[in-house]
Design an enzyme around this catalytic site. Structure first.
Site, PDB file in Angstrom:
ATOM      1  N   LEU A  14       0.844  -1.205   0.000  1.00 11.03           N
ATOM      2  CA  LEU A  14       0.000   0.000   0.000  1.00 11.03           C
ATOM      3  C   LEU A  14       0.876   1.251   0.000  1.00 11.03           C
ATOM      4  O   LEU A  14       1.635   1.494   0.937  1.00 11.03           O
ATOM      5  CB  LEU A  14      -0.908   0.011   1.235  1.00 11.03           C
ATOM      6  CG  LEU A  14      -1.762  -1.239   1.435  1.00 11.03           C
ATOM      7  CD1 LEU A  14      -2.731  -1.028   2.585  1.00 11.03           C
ATOM      8  CD2 LEU A  14      -2.528  -1.576   0.157  1.00 11.03           C
ATOM      9  N   ARG A  21       0.908  14.098   6.743  1.00 12.38           N
ATOM     10  CA  ARG A  21       1.679  14.531   7.909  1.00 12.38           C
ATOM     11  C   ARG A  21       3.155  14.798   7.586  1.00 12.38           C
ATOM     12  O   ARG A  21       3.892  15.323   8.404  1.00 12.38           O
ATOM     13  CB  ARG A  21       1.543  13.473   9.028  1.00 12.38           C
ATOM     14  CG  ARG A  21       0.146  13.405   9.616  1.00 12.38           C
ATOM     15  CD  ARG A  21      -0.132  12.103  10.371  1.00 12.38           C
ATOM     16  NE  ARG A  21      -0.485  10.999   9.478  1.00 12.38           N
ATOM     17  CZ  ARG A  21      -0.820   9.780   9.887  1.00 12.38           C
ATOM     18  NH1 ARG A  21      -0.836   9.505  11.188  1.00 12.38           N
ATOM     19  NH2 ARG A  21      -1.135   8.829   9.023  1.00 12.38           N
ATOM     20  N   THR A  86      -7.156   2.332   3.817  1.00 15.51           N
ATOM     21  CA  THR A  86      -6.312   1.159   3.530  1.00 15.51           C
ATOM     22  C   THR A  86      -7.139  -0.025   3.024  1.00 15.51           C
ATOM     23  O   THR A  86      -6.672  -0.782   2.172  1.00 15.51           O
ATOM     24  CB  THR A  86      -5.513   0.748   4.786  1.00 15.51           C
ATOM     25  OG1 THR A  86      -6.405   0.714   5.914  1.00 15.51           O
ATOM     26  CG2 THR A  86      -4.397   1.731   5.083  1.00 15.51           C
ATOM     27  N   LYS A 358      39.497  17.554 -10.483  1.00 20.60           N
ATOM     28  CA  LYS A 358      38.207  17.352 -11.150  1.00 20.60           C
ATOM     29  C   LYS A 358      38.436  16.822 -12.549  1.00 20.60           C
ATOM     30  O   LYS A 358      39.314  17.320 -13.256  1.00 20.60           O
ATOM     31  CB  LYS A 358      37.454  18.685 -11.219  1.00 20.60           C
ATOM     32  CG  LYS A 358      36.084  18.562 -11.840  1.00 20.60           C
ATOM     33  CD  LYS A 358      35.709  19.757 -12.688  1.00 20.60           C
ATOM     34  CE  LYS A 358      36.327  19.687 -14.074  1.00 20.60           C
ATOM     35  NZ  LYS A 358      35.820  20.702 -15.001  1.00 20.60           N
ATOM     36  N   ASN A 384      55.630  14.840 -10.308  1.00 19.45           N
ATOM     37  CA  ASN A 384      55.556  15.621  -9.082  1.00 19.45           C
ATOM     38  C   ASN A 384      55.002  16.988  -9.443  1.00 19.45           C
ATOM     39  O   ASN A 384      55.639  17.742 -10.182  1.00 19.45           O
ATOM     40  CB  ASN A 384      56.952  15.745  -8.458  1.00 19.45           C
ATOM     41  CG  ASN A 384      56.850  16.259  -7.040  1.00 19.45           C
ATOM     42  OD1 ASN A 384      56.024  17.132  -6.759  1.00 19.45           O
ATOM     43  ND2 ASN A 384      57.658  15.740  -6.138  1.00 19.45           N
ATOM     44  N   ASN A 393      41.855  25.939 -16.902  1.00 22.09           N
ATOM     45  CA  ASN A 393      41.096  25.146 -17.873  1.00 22.09           C
ATOM     46  C   ASN A 393      39.918  25.893 -18.483  1.00 22.09           C
ATOM     47  O   ASN A 393      39.273  25.392 -19.386  1.00 22.09           O
ATOM     48  CB  ASN A 393      40.587  23.857 -17.200  1.00 22.09           C
ATOM     49  CG  ASN A 393      39.688  24.147 -16.011  1.00 22.09           C
ATOM     50  OD1 ASN A 393      39.815  25.189 -15.373  1.00 22.09           O
ATOM     51  ND2 ASN A 393      38.775  23.248 -15.721  1.00 22.09           N
ATOM     52  N   SER A 412      56.743  24.746  -8.267  1.00 22.05           N
ATOM     53  CA  SER A 412      55.647  25.383  -7.517  1.00 22.05           C
ATOM     54  C   SER A 412      55.116  26.622  -8.237  1.00 22.05           C
ATOM     55  O   SER A 412      55.841  27.278  -8.972  1.00 22.05           O
ATOM     56  CB  SER A 412      56.152  25.801  -6.135  1.00 22.05           C
ATOM     57  OG  SER A 412      56.569  24.670  -5.437  1.00 22.05           O
ATOM     58  N   ALA A 430      59.816  26.750 -11.284  1.00 25.95           N
ATOM     59  CA  ALA A 430      58.818  27.341 -10.388  1.00 25.95           C
ATOM     60  C   ALA A 430      58.356  28.702 -10.909  1.00 25.95           C
ATOM     61  O   ALA A 430      59.121  29.436 -11.527  1.00 25.95           O
ATOM     62  CB  ALA A 430      59.405  27.481  -8.989  1.00 25.95           C
TER      63      ALA A 430
HETATM   64  C1  UD1 Z   1      -2.183   2.178   9.622  1.00 26.43           C
HETATM   65  C2  UD1 Z   1      -3.239   1.245  10.216  1.00 26.43           C
HETATM   66  C3  UD1 Z   1      -2.966   1.054  11.691  1.00 26.43           C
HETATM   67  C4  UD1 Z   1      -1.566   0.549  11.923  1.00 26.43           C
HETATM   68  C5  UD1 Z   1      -0.543   1.436  11.216  1.00 26.43           C
HETATM   69  C6  UD1 Z   1       0.820   0.793  11.233  1.00 26.43           C
HETATM   70  C7  UD1 Z   1      -5.367   1.514   9.050  1.00 26.43           C
HETATM   71  C8  UD1 Z   1      -6.670   2.192   9.003  1.00 26.43           C
HETATM   72  N1  UD1 Z   1      -4.541   1.849  10.028  1.00 26.43           N
HETATM   73  O1  UD1 Z   1      -2.313   3.466  10.203  1.00 26.43           O
HETATM   74  O2  UD1 Z   1      -3.898   0.107  12.228  1.00 26.43           O
HETATM   75  O3  UD1 Z   1      -1.292   0.486  13.303  1.00 26.43           O
HETATM   76  O4  UD1 Z   1      -0.887   1.627   9.825  1.00 26.43           O
HETATM   77  O5  UD1 Z   1       1.797   1.619  10.649  1.00 26.43           O
HETATM   78  O6  UD1 Z   1      -5.094   0.654   8.208  1.00 26.43           O
HETATM   79  N2  UD1 Z   1      -2.670   4.023   1.987  1.00 26.43           N
HETATM   80  C9  UD1 Z   1      -3.184   3.813   0.715  1.00 26.43           C
HETATM   81  N3  UD1 Z   1      -4.414   4.274   0.418  1.00 26.43           N
HETATM   82  C10 UD1 Z   1      -5.196   4.913   1.326  1.00 26.43           C
HETATM   83  C11 UD1 Z   1      -4.685   5.106   2.636  1.00 26.43           C
HETATM   84  C12 UD1 Z   1      -3.431   4.645   2.925  1.00 26.43           C
HETATM   85  O7  UD1 Z   1      -2.494   3.245  -0.121  1.00 26.43           O
HETATM   86  O8  UD1 Z   1      -6.310   5.280   0.962  1.00 26.43           O
HETATM   87  C13 UD1 Z   1      -1.326   3.530   2.301  1.00 26.43           C
HETATM   88  C14 UD1 Z   1      -0.383   4.631   2.718  1.00 26.43           C
HETATM   89  O9  UD1 Z   1       0.324   5.133   1.568  1.00 26.43           O
HETATM   90  C15 UD1 Z   1       0.553   3.930   3.691  1.00 26.43           C
HETATM   91  C16 UD1 Z   1      -0.293   2.807   4.251  1.00 26.43           C
HETATM   92  O10 UD1 Z   1      -1.394   2.663   3.395  1.00 26.43           O
HETATM   93  O11 UD1 Z   1       1.696   3.371   3.038  1.00 26.43           O
HETATM   94  C17 UD1 Z   1      -0.775   3.109   5.675  1.00 26.43           C
HETATM   95  O12 UD1 Z   1      -1.484   4.342   5.671  1.00 26.43           O
HETATM   96  P1  UD1 Z   1      -1.257   5.420   6.815  1.00 26.43           P
HETATM   97  O13 UD1 Z   1      -2.077   6.604   6.490  1.00 26.43           O
HETATM   98  O14 UD1 Z   1       0.154   5.597   7.093  1.00 26.43           O
HETATM   99  O15 UD1 Z   1      -1.968   4.662   8.034  1.00 26.43           O
HETATM  100  P2  UD1 Z   1      -1.609   4.799   9.596  1.00 26.43           P
HETATM  101  O16 UD1 Z   1      -2.308   5.961  10.148  1.00 26.43           O
HETATM  102  O17 UD1 Z   1      -0.158   4.726   9.781  1.00 26.43           O
HETATM  103 MG    MG Z   2       1.469   4.828   8.537  1.00 26.87          MG
END
Ligand code: UD1
Ligand code: MG
Length: 465
Positions: A14, A21, A86, A358, A384, A393, A412, A430
């Site tokens: 994923l 953030r 997710t 370089k 040397n 250059n 030198s 030199a």
């Molecule tokens: C998530 C888990 C949490 C876990 C934590 C561990 C969920 C809801 N929460 O939280 O339980 O403890 O990871 O690190 O699953 N992503 C997508 N598509 C989306 C949302 C996210 O591909 O729509 C991907 C993000 O790019 C990331 C991963 O999923 O790589 C996790 O998403 P993130 O937003 O980091 O979830 P956490 O808040 O860390």
């Molecule tokens: Mg995360």
């Protein structure tokens, strides 16, 4: 090498989230940990399992992620247009997952995760004959992670996200790593049942846990022994923490392979670096990119090596900077030397303090020991080059080459006005300004101004008030 092989497993990574953030223009999974993008670590661990295929879900700036990763043969790209959570992300993979027993779901933002931990999760999932198995951990600080809620008998009941958790649930120390192994036959039916009525309005993957239990399926949890491994990077504070842990891992690895690292807490060694045995890395060194260091080298304090290549027994003295340059065996560099891209130094070359090289080849045994600039040049063997020698250059528009033969002695404070050639065995006096090609052997020097002697000259004195 490991001999793992999971032909009836498909991995789903994923990586579609923006990483709000992080406050960044770069998609989160492309942020680097010790010089390597987070997703590269995750893909590396996934590939070590030799699964049937790997699906990567991208969405936010997906073209950047694709461009970075390229097109490995067993990798399929899946687009998640809107980042609805997710669970929604995994559901987008339905089309590309076929003929496997299990699906291993990993997040692209957990670079410390090892392939051993992933293999252990899959093995346990199969040993228990589970439908859903979640990888859990007990980190020192569970803040931000989904909490594992168990019943009185210790069986997993549900996973509650930080933002949805009650005070009691937040007090739970066991968290979800976000990594799951799920039987393919049940995964997509479970995903179709999840809703989004939660604090973030998202389709949460963890919600498959209570849904599976309600359907009478078997859910298990595997607790990982090293909670650091599942550390997810959500902001730049996490990024620094993960990098710190990765650095310790990499340093320990080199130490165990025969490299001495003095004051390891002050040293940066990126993931793409390689170092030979009996080499000593002194305090404050930065070894960056694809730097290679051979056996029995010494890299003095506070040196920076970026994509540098050192053969065996090279001595780099303190505060030297080597970028995109190669150094032959038994050479000596610095202190305070700067080797820039395409500097190619042969064996036994000596480069001393305040010397910049370089785009220049320097032949075996040649010495450029003090305060010189050698650029767009070739220097033969056993030369040397005296203190303060400059290859001129650049005329402000174009660059020109200086070619110096073998066994040349440059006195030198000589300026070599390129394009110019110095033949073998020449000696340059030199203080010369060399504007024409120099003949072999003999002494070449430019006209010198007359030296005068003023006998009855008095040094100025300070005026007394
Ligand atoms: C998530 C888990 C949490 C876990 C934590 C561990 C969920 C809801 N929460 O939280 O339980 O403890 O990871 O690190 O699953 N992503 C997508 N598509 C989306 C949302 C996210 O591909 O729509 C991907 C993000 O790019 C990331 C991963 O999923 O790589 C996790 O998403 P993130 O937003 O980091 O979830 P956490 O808040 O860390
Ligand atoms: Mg995360």
């Amino acid at each position: 090498m490991n001999k793992l092989h999971y032909p009836d497993l498909q991995v789903c990574v994923l990586a579609a989230g923006k990483g709000k953030r992080m406050h960044s223009n770069l998609p989160k999974v492309l942020h680097r940990v010790l010089g390597r993008a987070m997703i590269d670590y995750v893909l590396h661990s996934a590939e070590a399992l030799c699964p049937k295929a790997i699906a990567v879900v991208t969405g936010h700036a997906s073209e950047k992620v694709r461009e970075h990763v390229g097109q490995p043969i067993n990798l399929e790209w899946v687009i998640q247009d809107k980042q609805l959570g997710t669970g929604h992300a995994v559901s987008q993979c339905e089309e590309v997952i076929r003929d496997v027993r299990d699906v291993l779901i990993v997040c692209g933002d957990t670079p410390l995760l090892s392939w051993q931990t992933l293999a252990n999760l899959v093995d346990e999932h199969r040993r228990l004959d589970a439908d859903v198995t979640v990888l859990t951990a007990q980190p020192a600080n569970p803040f931000g992670y989904g909490r594992i809620v168990r019943d009185a008998d210790g069986r997993v009941r549900t996973i509650v996200e930080e933002k949805d958790a009650s005070d009691d649930e937040r007090a739970i120390g066991e968290v979800s790593s976000g990594i799951y192994c799920v039987r393919h036959a049940v995964l997509f039916d479970l995903l179709r049942s999840i809703g989004n009525s939660n604090a973030q309005g998202e389709y949460y993957l963890p919600d498959i846990v209570p849904l599976a239990l309600a359907a009478g399926q078997r859910v298990d949890a595997v607790l990982m022994s090293d909670p650091d491994e599942m550390m997810g990077v959500n902001d730049r504070v996490n990024l620094a923490m993960v990098e710190d842990l990765m650095q310790r891992r990499i340093i320990r690895d080199w130490q165990l392979r025969g490299v001495t690292i003095e004051k390891p807490d002050t040293v940066r060694i990126e993931a793409g670096v390689s170092i030979g045995i009996d080499t000593v890395i002194q305090a404050g060194c930065y070894l960056i990119g694809r730097t290679h260091i051979g056996d029995e080298c010494r890299v003095g304090p506070n040196s920076v090596l970026v994509d540098a290549w050192l053969d065996d027994r090279v001595n780099v003295f303190a505060f030297s900077h080597i970028h995109g340059a190669s150094v032959g065996s038994d050479a000596s560099i610095g202190p305070y030397a700067r080797l820039r891209p395409e500097a190619r130094l042969d064996e036994q070359v000596h480069i001393g303090n305040f010397v910049e090289v370089k785009k220049a080849v320097v032949g075996r045994g040649s010495k450029i020991n003090h305060l010189s600039y050698i650029g767009d040049a070739s220097v033969g063997v056993d030369c040397n080059i005296g203190a303060g020698t400059i290859t001129c250059n650049y005329d402000g528009a174009n660059k020109f080459k200086t070619e110096i033969g073998d066994r040349v002695f440059v006195g030198s404070d000589t300026q070599l006005i390129a394009p110019v050639r110095v033949a073998d065995d020449a000696t340059i006096g030199a203080g010369s300004t060399i504007t024409r090609d120099v003949e072999p052997g003999g002494l070449t020097l430019s006209e010198r101004t007359q030296q005068r002697y003023v006998a009855n000259w008095k040094r100025p004195e300070k005026e007394s008030r």
